[in-house]
Design a protein around this motif. Structure first.
Motif, PDB file in Angstrom:
ATOM      1  N   GLN A 914      25.803  12.747  16.107  1.00 53.86           N
ATOM      2  CA  GLN A 914      26.982  12.361  15.326  1.00 53.86           C
ATOM      3  C   GLN A 914      26.519  11.637  14.079  1.00 53.86           C
ATOM      4  N   GLU A 916      28.051  10.008  10.296  1.00 52.59           N
ATOM      5  CA  GLU A 916      29.225   9.652   9.504  1.00 52.59           C
ATOM      6  C   GLU A 916      28.790   9.115   8.158  1.00 52.59           C
ATOM      7  N   GLN A 926      25.218  19.885   3.489  1.00 48.14           N
ATOM      8  CA  GLN A 926      25.923  20.686   4.495  1.00 48.14           C
ATOM      9  C   GLN A 926      25.248  22.043   4.688  1.00 48.14           C
ATOM     10  N   ARG A 930      23.520  23.272   8.208  1.00 49.74           N
ATOM     11  CA  ARG A 930      24.056  24.468   8.898  1.00 49.74           C
ATOM     12  C   ARG A 930      22.946  25.500   9.116  1.00 49.74           C
ATOM     13  N   ASN A 940      26.901  24.359  19.298  1.00 48.31           N
ATOM     14  CA  ASN A 940      28.065  23.981  18.489  1.00 48.31           C
ATOM     15  C   ASN A 940      27.596  23.070  17.373  1.00 48.31           C
ATOM     16  N   GLU A 942      29.504  21.534  13.481  1.00 42.88           N
ATOM     17  CA  GLU A 942      30.493  21.644  12.413  1.00 42.88           C
ATOM     18  C   GLU A 942      30.653  20.302  11.718  1.00 42.88           C
ATOM     19  N   PHE A 943      31.095  20.383  10.462  1.00 39.74           N
ATOM     20  CA  PHE A 943      31.430  19.191   9.685  1.00 39.74           C
ATOM     21  C   PHE A 943      32.944  19.002   9.717  1.00 39.74           C
ATOM     22  N   GLU A 944      33.384  17.733   9.775  1.00 42.74           N
ATOM     23  CA  GLU A 944      34.813  17.423   9.772  1.00 42.74           C
ATOM     24  C   GLU A 944      35.121  16.447   8.654  1.00 42.74           C
ATOM     25  N   SER A 945      36.388  16.485   8.189  1.00 48.14           N
ATOM     26  CA  SER A 945      36.796  15.588   7.102  1.00 48.14           C
ATOM     27  C   SER A 945      37.159  14.227   7.663  1.00 48.14           C
TER      28      SER A 945
END
Length: 945
Positions: A914, A916, A926, A930, A940, A942-945
């Motif tokens: 994780q 942040e 990014q 990836r 799994n 992925e990037f989140e907003s």
């Protein structure tokens, strides 16, 4: 005919006898004497004149200075201009001590006679100023009693007249302009009688750049000062100046130095008296005075010299013409205990070399020669060219220091030393060996032919001069002629033509070899050759595998002990972290891309950093000689018989040199270890290093010897040491048994545990400790709280498998006692503790019974046997992102491996990451993450907003 050896007649100075002389002691330093910080032999006037031979040139110079100081004439300006190392500074020191008058003249050896000739009964003390061109800096003023002194004339005025004298030139000193002749006359007159000594003036003046003003003035202002000073001296009858100038443009240094020398020589030349202090013949006495205290038997000395002179006269056809002159006897006396031929070769041949200083170079070399000969008990009548102990490293290094590269193997192979051909010949021929005829002849040729220069018209020593340097009066000349014949046939570097002999660093095919040598590259040619030789040099011995120049991925990670030989581009240096440690650490930590677990099974051998370049050079030479011989055999090149023999001999020598150099280069054994510190975890890997003896006959045995002697490898292990390891690392208050297989495997993995040769050593230790109750008990497993196949204090042959347990002695004793009690109770019809109670056997502490348990189930060690069996484990840990790599390796070593070593256990590891950022992740980051996750097959991401 028997003569007293030189060692019984001439006694060397103590520092020569003990070998405590230093190179710096041969270099007189006028500034240090003036400052009072020089060595005793230069600082003390009495000691200085005791070791100083007053040559004819020096006597005339001191006579002139004495007359000048007393106003009875003498030259106002004296320039000392001799070759490098010709005694300029030494002569100026003699003037310095004479002028200072610190001790009575009667105590200065040889000086009273000079005053008598000059008609001087009492020499006044003079003011002495010393200007050292090397010590002074044109742009760094000095401060004396609050006065800032910038220039040579400011320094001169202060030394002669203090603050009052400096006031005369203060303005000129501040502006960097030369004071006028009149001012300098006033300064000299007030300070008279005075002596000015200027040393290395060119070195000072050449530092002034054209058109640039420094605090010390300018180039022109300093030349003007010299001109004004030399003119002013003529007007003051009791003032005298001595200045040293180099003799050649080469000694002057740069082009500015040459210009400075020309200009200074011009100004000094107008008023100077030119002196050249040291003549070649006088050097005999100079060297003898410095190296020997006295001659304690002059009659014996004369007898030896007469015997030599008569020997040369009787064999007049065998020796040079000059030995037939009566004057040669006088030369023998003057040079004693050193043969005149030694001086002739050093002063005539060696002094032509660039760095060889005439007097100082001879002193340095002969001091080492005399020290070694005295130490070895040499009994020659004279120290001759054939006496030079070139087998001694100090003597050899001093001699070859002045020569071009390549002479060390020449001496070692052909001239002197246990591996030299001369020694081999003498060992097989008692007639030659009885007088060391081959060695004496080869040493003579070396001394007379090694300093070859480009301007030599004829190379080498004539036969007569070879015999002069080698032959002894007490032995027939024919022995040395025979020795020379043998050397012509055997020596690899000896050349001869037209009755002359010389040694060279190149054999006849040297040029072709050098051309071919340049073709060979490190990785393509040199390293494979070294690897092949290393592989042939090792026997497996204690090692399960020997890996020479092997990549980390090809070094197995198993339970066998392995020796890893590092490549030449990863050498070891004691001075600090080296490439060897870095490369070894990579192999220790990784097997290819995977972490390495059995780290304690690796030992490393590395080459010495200072030797590897020489090794590679010798390998190239070997490859070149091999190609020449191969081409000759395949008729690709044409060689005459002599050249073919030379090529074959050179190949054999090169092959032997490579073998020896590999042993000498690969002489470091590296072993990794770690310290386990309570509460602090493990230290970083610490590399212990130990030298290997290159002379050992069996290299593998030598490695095993070093491993055993330094306890890097244990081949026999006492049970008490195993118990200490178990107590310290495996048994705890709540854990009283441990798998023996786990202990063995941990010794293979952990660098802080002992390194055992193999599992048989471990099994032997177990067997040795079985009959004692002091170390451990055994069991072949544990079922329902009971030990299966329990044994304690009895002969036992353990089988090292996953079921074998090692039990802490107290727990084993309690268990054995409980077994005994249970057996007795069974024989008595039951237990006393209550009807139907079943005895249980704990692993430690006191026995417990079914009646003691509230649940009604019996217990072992406080653990209810009836409780559920634990079949799964789950654990979570957060890793520091900076230290994650190390922490994860620790998790694998300490937790994961505890499961993977057990059969039938499936382990699943998942990593959750994780990240942040308050400011967000840019597109570049990014995209990179990836792509890397895809390559690494993340399930799994992925990037989140």
């Amino acid at each position: 005919m028997s003569f007293k050896p030189w060692r019984e007649i001439a006694v060397p100075h103590e520092d020569v006898l003990k070998g405590t002389f230093q190179q710096a002691e041969f270099a007189a330093d006028l500034s240090r004497v003036h400052a009072g910080t020089a060595n005793e032999e230069y600082q003390n006037p009495v000691h200085f004149f005791q070791r100083t031979y007053i040559t004819e040139g020096m006597r005339l110079l001191l006579d002139s200075v004495v007359r000048r100081m007393t106003g009875k004439g003498g030259d106002p300006v004296i320039q000392l201009q001799t070759a490098f190392g010709g005694g300029k500074t030494h002569t100026m020191l003699a003037v310095y001590h004479l002028a200072k008058g610190e001790v009575p003249i009667s105590e200065l050896q040889g000086v009273a006679a000079i005053l008598d000739v000059a008609g001087v009964t009492e020499l006044p003390k003079a003011r002495v100023a010393v200007l050292d061109g090397i010590k002074a800096s044109p742009n760094q003023p000095t401060v004396r009693e609050g006065h800032v002194i910038r220039t040579l004339w400011g320094d001169l005025a202060w030394q002669l007249g203090g603050a009052e004298g400096y006031a005369l030139v203060a303005d000129a000193d501040a502006s960097g302009t030369s004071p006028g002749k009149a001012v300098l006359e006033t300064l000299l007159a007030r300070s008279a009688p005075c002596v000015i000594l200027i040393d290395e003036l060119v070195a000072y003046v050449r530092q002034f750049e054209e058109g640039k003003t420094l605090s010390g003035g300018t180039f022109d202002s300093n030349l003007s000062f010299v001109q004004a000073l030399t003119e002013a001296l003529k007007a003051v009858p009791t003032a005298v100046l001595l200045a040293s100038l180099p003799e050649s443009d080469k000694e002057a240094g740069s082009q500015r130095g040459v210009r400075a020398l020309e200009a200074l020589a011009h100004y000094f030349g107008r008023v100077q008296a030119l002196w050249k202090p040291v003549a070649t013949e006088e050097a005999f006495e100079i060297v003898r005075r410095r190296l020997f205290t006295h001659i304690n038997d002059k009659l014996a000395m004369e007898a030896v010299c007469r015997a030599y002179a008569d020997f040369y006269a009787v064999h007049r056809n065998d020796f040079p013409v000059e030995t037939q002159e009566s004057r040669y006897f006088e030369r023998l006396l003057h040079a004693y205990p050193i043969h005149p031929e030694v001086f002739d070769r050093l002063y005539e041949d060696w002094s032509t070399l660039e760095n060889f200083q005439r007097t100082r170079g001879v002193l340095k070399l002969m001091a080492k020669v005399i020290h070694r000969l005295w130490k070895d008990g040499n009994n020659d009548p004279l120290i001759m060219p054939g006496s030079l102990p070139l087998y001694d490293a100090d003597v050899r290094n001093e001699a070859i220091y002045y020569l071009p590269p390549g002479w060390d193997p020449v001496i070692e192979r052909d001239v002197d030393g246990e591996r030299a051909e001369t020694w081999a010949i003498e060992n097989t021929d008692a007639r030659l060996g009885s007088v060391h005829a081959c060695r004496r002849t080869a040493r003579t040729i070396f001394l007379g032919s090694a300093p070859a220069t480009s301007n030599q018209l004829v190379r080498g020593l004539e036969l007569e001069r070879v015999l002069l340097g080698a032959a002894l009066p007490s032995h027939p000349v024919g022995i040395f002629r025979d020795a020379l014949t043998r050397l012509r046939d055997r020596l690899h570097y000896l050349n001869h033509a037209n009755n002359r002999f010389w040694l060279d660093t190149r054999p006849n095919l040297r040029r072709e070899m050098e051309e071919r040598k340049r073709r060979y590259q490190d990785r393509e040619d040199v390293y494979p050759t070294i690897r092949e030789r290393l592989q042939r040099s090792f026997a497996s011995g204690v090692f399960g595998g020997i890996h020479v120049f092997t990549e980390s991925g090809d070094v197995p990670d198993d339970w066998a002990l392995r020796l890893v030989v590092l490549p030449p581009d990863a050498p070891f240096s004691k001075s600090g972290q080296s490439l060897a440690q870095e490369r070894a650490t990579e192999i220790l930590k990784k097997r290819g891309d995977q972490p390495r677990f059995k780290q304690n099974r690796l030992i490393f051998v590395a080459a010495d950093h200072d030797s590897i370049s020489r090794l590679k050079d010798h390998v190239r030479s070997y490859l070149a000689w091999r190609s020449i011989v191969a081409d000759y055999k395949d008729n690709r090149i044409v060689l005459d018989n002599l050249m073919a023999k030379q090529a074959s001999a050179s190949l054999e020598q090169a092959e032997e040199t490579v073998r020896r150099m590999i042993r000498e280069a690969y002489r470091w054994l590296l072993a990794p270890m770690q310290e386990a510190r309570p509460g602090k975890g493990l230290s970083e890997v610490i590399w212990e290093y130990f030298p290997l003896n290159a002379g050992a006959q069996n290299w593998s045995q030598e490695i095993e010897r070093v491993l055993k002697e330094n306890e890097l490898l244990i081949t026999e292990w006492a049970p008490i040491h195993l118990r200490r390891v178990l107590t310290e690392w495996f048994w705890r208050e709540d854990v009283k048994e441990v798998s023996a297989l786990t202990v063995w495997q941990q010794t293979c993995q952990q660098l802080y545990l002992p390194r055992l040769r193999d599992d048989t050593v471990f099994q032997s230790t177990l067997a040795a400790g079985a009959e004692s109750r002091d170390f451990f008990g055994f069991a072949q497993g544990k079922e329902d709280g009971r030990y299966v196949g329990f044994s304690y204090g009895k002969r036992y042959s353990p089988i090292l498998d996953s079921s074998l347990l090692l039990i802490e002695p107290a727990a084993a004793a309690a268990y054995a006692e409980q077994q005994r009690a249970a057996e007795e109770a069974a024989r008595g019809g039951g237990l006393d503790g209550g009807a139907g109670g079943t005895a249980s056997v704990p692993t430690g502490g006191s026995p417990s019974y079914a009646g003691d348990s509230a649940s009604g189930a019996y217990t072992v060690g406080g653990t209810p046997v009836g409780q559920a069996v634990m079949r799964q484990f789950y654990g979570t840990i957060e890793l520091d992102p900076i230290q994650a790599k190390k922490q994860f390796a620790d998790v694998v070593d300490e937790v994961v491996q505890a499961f993977t070593v057990r059969p039938g256990v499936k382990v699943k590891i998942a990593i959750e990451i994780q990240a942040e950022s308050a400011t967000g992740f840019d597109e570049g980051l990014q995209r990179t993450v990836r792509e890397n996750c895809t390559v690494l097959r993340f399930k799994n991401f992925e990037f989140e907003s």
